[in-house]
Design a protein around this motif. Structure first.
Motif, PDB file in Angstrom:
ATOM      1  N   SER A   2       0.831  -1.202   0.000  1.00 25.38           N
ATOM      2  CA  SER A   2       0.000   0.000   0.000  1.00 25.38           C
ATOM      3  C   SER A   2       0.867   1.255   0.000  1.00 25.38           C
ATOM      4  O   SER A   2       2.053   1.217   0.343  1.00 25.38           O
ATOM      5  N   TYR A  91       5.310   4.178   1.732  1.00 26.60           N
ATOM      6  CA  TYR A  91       4.978   2.782   1.463  1.00 26.60           C
ATOM      7  C   TYR A  91       5.027   1.991   2.759  1.00 26.60           C
ATOM      8  O   TYR A  91       5.753   2.358   3.691  1.00 26.60           O
ATOM      9  N   ASP A  92       4.293   0.897   2.804  1.00 25.87           N
ATOM     10  CA  ASP A  92       4.232   0.121   4.045  1.00 25.87           C
ATOM     11  C   ASP A  92       5.527  -0.624   4.373  1.00 25.87           C
ATOM     12  O   ASP A  92       5.668  -1.162   5.462  1.00 25.87           O
ATOM     13  N   ASP A  93       6.500  -0.618   3.470  1.00 25.56           N
ATOM     14  CA  ASP A  93       7.794  -1.239   3.764  1.00 25.56           C
ATOM     15  C   ASP A  93       8.775  -0.257   4.407  1.00 25.56           C
ATOM     16  O   ASP A  93       9.931  -0.581   4.645  1.00 25.56           O
TER      17      ASP A  93
END
Length: 155
Positions: A2, A91-93
């Motif tokens: 996401s 970003y979710d990372d």
């Protein structure tokens, strides 16, 4: 993965990467614009993405367009450059990317509409239909710059 867009938001996380990217305003013979509904934020957007080593910005826009929509294109001009340091993508990372995008103008040369792992839907829209679609402000800015014939703009 996401993604969340922040534009000139004091609560935005600090950028930790800068990646050149390209997008394309692809117009067909009927004056309709090619859009994709992204899987990462579920918003409508121009086809585009990050530039890879060994390719030009134009090649990037062509590759991303066919990967995400199935449509082959030829680059015909430039809409503008978009490099607002206050616009970041989280970003979710953990990556928080500062905006650095060149938006090109293109015409469709072939292919067939299809979605991909990056697009939930793809379609052709009149400029008036685009007004009602959910879209992040930075993409709407590119579409509006193209519609207004301002190009090439530097933002």
């Amino acid at each position: 993965m996401s993604r969340r867009d922040y534009e000139d938001d004091p609560a935005a996380p600090k950028a930790n990467s800068l990646v050149p990217a390209a997008s394309a305003v692809v117009v067909n013979d009927e004056g309709k614009v090619l859009l994709q509904r992204r899987t990462d934020n579920r918003m409508w957007a121009l086809p585009g993405g990050k530039m890879e080593l060994g390719e030009s910005i134009g090649q990037c826009a062509v590759r991303e367009t066919v990967e995400e929509t199935g449509i082959h294109v030829e680059i015909t001009g430039i809409v503008g450059t978009y490099t607002n340091p206050g616009h970041v993508f989280a970003y979710d990372d953990g990556e928080v990317r500062q905006e650095f995008s060149i938006c090109l103008l293109a015409r469709a040369t072939g292919g067939e509409l299809r979605s991909s792992d990056e697009s939930l839907e793809v379609g052709w829209f009149t400029p008036e239909e685009i007004d009602d679609l959910p879209m992040v402000s930075s993409i709407r800015k590119r579409v509006n710059d193209w519609r207004a014939g301002r190009g090439p703009v530097v933002r």
